[in-house]
Design a protein around this motif. Sequence first.
Motif, PDB file in Angstrom:
ATOM      1  N   ALA A  47     -70.917   5.694  15.843  1.00 59.73           N
ATOM      2  CA  ALA A  47     -69.853   6.644  15.484  1.00 59.73           C
ATOM      3  C   ALA A  47     -68.628   6.440  16.360  1.00 59.73           C
ATOM      4  CB  ALA A  47     -70.369   8.070  15.596  1.00 59.73           C
ATOM      5  N   ILE A  48     -68.848   6.148  17.646  1.00 62.86           N
ATOM      6  CA  ILE A  48     -67.715   5.914  18.551  1.00 62.86           C
ATOM      7  C   ILE A  48     -66.969   4.644  18.158  1.00 62.86           C
ATOM      8  CG2 ILE A  48     -67.113   5.312  20.933  1.00 62.86           C
ATOM      9  CD1 ILE A  48     -69.375   7.220  21.817  1.00 62.86           C
ATOM     10  N   VAL A  49     -67.711   3.586  17.835  1.00 62.18           N
ATOM     11  CA  VAL A  49     -67.078   2.312  17.455  1.00 62.18           C
ATOM     12  C   VAL A  49     -66.279   2.473  16.167  1.00 62.18           C
ATOM     13  CG1 VAL A  49     -67.576  -0.036  16.658  1.00 62.18           C
ATOM     14  CG2 VAL A  49     -68.736   0.860  18.668  1.00 62.18           C
ATOM     15  N   VAL A  50     -66.864   3.113  15.173  1.00 60.22           N
ATOM     16  CA  VAL A  50     -66.166   3.293  13.897  1.00 60.22           C
ATOM     17  C   VAL A  50     -64.944   4.184  14.072  1.00 60.22           C
ATOM     18  CG1 VAL A  50     -66.397   4.312  11.590  1.00 60.22           C
ATOM     19  CG2 VAL A  50     -68.193   2.843  12.494  1.00 60.22           C
ATOM     20  N   THR A  51     -65.067   5.236  14.846  1.00 58.06           N
ATOM     21  CA  THR A  51     -63.932   6.134  15.061  1.00 58.06           C
ATOM     22  C   THR A  51     -62.815   5.436  15.828  1.00 58.06           C
ATOM     23  OG1 THR A  51     -65.445   8.006  15.086  1.00 58.06           O
ATOM     24  CG2 THR A  51     -63.272   8.386  15.988  1.00 58.06           C
ATOM     25  N   GLY A  52     -63.177   4.578  16.754  1.00 58.47           N
ATOM     26  CA  GLY A  52     -62.162   3.871  17.534  1.00 58.47           C
ATOM     27  C   GLY A  52     -61.369   2.860  16.730  1.00 58.47           C
ATOM     28  N   ARG A  53     -61.886   2.394  15.607  1.00 57.64           N
ATOM     29  CA  ARG A  53     -61.204   1.379  14.808  1.00 57.64           C
ATOM     30  C   ARG A  53     -60.483   1.950  13.591  1.00 57.64           C
ATOM     31  NH1 ARG A  53     -63.407  -4.198  14.643  1.00 57.64           N
ATOM     32  NH2 ARG A  53     -63.905  -4.587  16.807  1.00 57.64           N
ATOM     33  N   THR A  54     -60.496   3.239  13.414  1.00 65.77           N
ATOM     34  CA  THR A  54     -59.895   3.826  12.223  1.00 65.77           C
ATOM     35  C   THR A  54     -58.383   3.912  12.332  1.00 65.77           C
ATOM     36  OG1 THR A  54     -60.007   5.665  10.690  1.00 65.77           O
ATOM     37  CG2 THR A  54     -60.127   6.201  13.023  1.00 65.77           C
TER      38      THR A  54
END
Length: 104
Positions: A47-54
């Motif tokens: 979730a952190i990785v996906v949120t950081g790339r949005t």
Amino acid sequence: MDGITLLTFFVLAVVIGFEVVSKVSTTLHTPLMSGANAIHGVILVGAIVVTGRTTNVFTLILGLLAVILATVNMVGGFVVTDRMLEMFKGRAPKTAPAKKREDS
């Protein structure tokens, strides 16, 4: 897939999951919770990785919500596991009070 198929999968997963978990003996719940906590940690990192790339605001809000919920889920799992481990420790034996010696 259409909505009816997805709903069918969800209902079947709930029923099968309930049946599997309800058949587990109490001595196995702590190792299962530890494994679940590890999975929740992976979900949190994802979730952190996906949120950081949005780049979209809506996706950012959903990602932040996912990070918050995954964190609550993981911390709650550790709290429950800790309480379960405390139950297995047993109680400390009570020490008898020392008797007073009478000097005559």
